[in-house]
Design an enzyme around this catalytic site. Sequence first.
Site, PDB file in Angstrom:
ATOM      1  N   LYS A   1       0.854  -1.183   0.000  1.00  0.00           N
ATOM      2  CA  LYS A   1       0.000   0.000   0.000  1.00  0.00           C
ATOM      3  C   LYS A   1       0.897   1.242   0.000  1.00  0.00           C
ATOM      4  CE  LYS A   1      -3.964  -2.709   1.262  1.00  0.00           C
ATOM      5  NZ  LYS A   1      -4.781  -3.373   2.259  1.00  0.00           N
TER       6      LYS A   1
ATOM      7  N   THR B   1     -17.195  -6.407   0.878  1.00  0.00           N
ATOM      8  CA  THR B   1     -16.129  -5.584   1.465  1.00  0.00           C
ATOM      9  C   THR B   1     -16.693  -4.714   2.594  1.00  0.00           C
ATOM     10  OG1 THR B   1     -15.089  -5.581  -0.708  1.00  0.00           O
ATOM     11  CG2 THR B   1     -14.251  -3.989   0.884  1.00  0.00           C
TER      12      THR B   1
HETATM   13  C1  LIG Z   1      -5.173  -4.795   2.330  1.00  0.00           C
HETATM   14  C2  LIG Z   1      -5.236  -5.304   3.737  1.00  0.00           C
HETATM   15  C3  LIG Z   1      -4.506  -6.430   4.133  1.00  0.00           C
HETATM   16  C4  LIG Z   1      -3.805  -7.289   3.136  1.00  0.00           C
HETATM   17  O1  LIG Z   1      -2.651  -6.695   2.667  1.00  0.00           O
HETATM   18  P1  LIG Z   1      -2.122  -7.094   1.202  1.00  0.00           P
HETATM   19  O2  LIG Z   1      -0.683  -6.798   1.267  1.00  0.00           O
HETATM   20  O3  LIG Z   1      -2.895  -6.281   0.238  1.00  0.00           O
HETATM   21  O4  LIG Z   1      -2.404  -8.563   1.042  1.00  0.00           O
HETATM   22  C5  LIG Z   1      -4.464  -6.756   5.465  1.00  0.00           C
HETATM   23  N1  LIG Z   1      -5.138  -6.038   6.387  1.00  0.00           N
HETATM   24  C6  LIG Z   1      -5.886  -4.972   6.038  1.00  0.00           C
HETATM   25  C7  LIG Z   1      -6.599  -4.220   7.089  1.00  0.00           C
HETATM   26  C8  LIG Z   1      -5.976  -4.590   4.704  1.00  0.00           C
HETATM   27  O5  LIG Z   1      -6.754  -3.566   4.338  1.00  0.00           O
END
Ligand SMILES: *Cc1c(COP(=O)(O)O)cnc(C)c1O
Length: 403
Positions: free
Chosen positions: A246, A361
């Site tokens: 992210k 979601t």
């Molecule tokens: C996106 C997300 C994950 C997973 O992370 P990725 O690296 O995208 O697999 C875990 N916890 C939360 C709260 C998320 O929003």
Amino acid sequence: MDFDTHFKTALDTLKTEGNYRVFAEVERQCGNFPKVKRYNGDDVQEVTVWCSNDYLGMGHNPKVVDSMVQAVQACGTGAGGTRNISGNNHLHRLLEEELADLHRKEAALLFTSGYVSNWAALSTLGAKIPNAVILSDEKNHASMIEGIRHSRADKVLWKHNDWRDLDRKLKAVGDRPKIVAFESVYSMDGDICPMREIVEVAEAHGAMTYLDEVHAVGMYGPRGGGISEERGLADRITLIEGTLGKAYGVVGGYITGSTALCDFIRSFASGFIFTTALPPAVAAAATASIQHLKSSDTERLAQRERVARLRAKLDAQGIPHIANESHIIPVMIGDPVKCRMLSDILMEDWGIYVQPINYPTVPKGTERLRITPGPLHSDADIDHLVTALTSLWQQCAIAHAVA
Ligand SMILES: *Cc1c(COP(=O)(O)O)cnc(C)c1O
């Protein structure tokens, strides 16, 4: 059984509910973020992305890009194996050291994604600590829910961000090993947990704390160590989990904690052991991104300014959005079909890409557009978005008046 008929019936239900997922096909252009090419059949159009989790544009940062390119040229593409069988690259160790330092923990352990890190760590802790109980915030991410389920440990849900409810439930569990699992920034409402209270309640009951900082790493705290760093609580949290996909703009997940904790997960977690290690070049890029955001506040400050500017302009136009302390601006729609339609109009007529966020979601009836402004959105981009939303809101009001 006619399998395809079964599949199609299930899909038709999704479609009539308005919950069928259609992916926008985009091509990110290095150096041009947040503009992307959008493919629609034979048509290619340039659109502005307003829903990316590459919150700070680090996926395009020249240092990050160069580290990946150089590492590919030096090491080739894949890791060549699991960590145990020939895939343990020098660059993985450097990244794990960087991550441990980020959260000021003794150790860190890499996974192929944040999802896998939550799934693997929670399922291992729950399964391998005898008689463990996991107390999980009711709004925890799917990856934590699935990890807990897979562990087969007893699970107790506590009310979202309600440390008093957590306190009561910890007391009711009594004298068993307890794990309190929660997030710092909840990504769909953008609210931030009362971390100090949660940590104090957990400590009072001798519980382990498991914190998902996925939406906060790189974004909060003087070195990007998340809300736990910002609030000076990292050293009181047993395990901090995060993503490299992210704000860091790459891919991968990790946990950090004591040496014994990380070694325990390394040694027992199926989701760590039986999968090919991340490409070394991914590790190099992630290391560069973390290092950059440890010393640079520029991206974080610019991003906050963009968020404040967009919020103020939405307020001026009377466009409702959830107030919160974070960088995430949810604009509530409350209906899956309408949410999808608004998103389609924004894309087709305005060149604005905001993915509709529908069930599963978020809960049904809370469908929304989730807007994530970044440091690279210009004043003109913001004005264009606000003009488009204002026009859509006026059309909706007219539709209401006519109906
Ligand atoms: C996106 C997300 C994950 C997973 O992370 P990725 O690296 O995208 O697999 C875990 N916890 C939360 C709260 C998320 O929003």
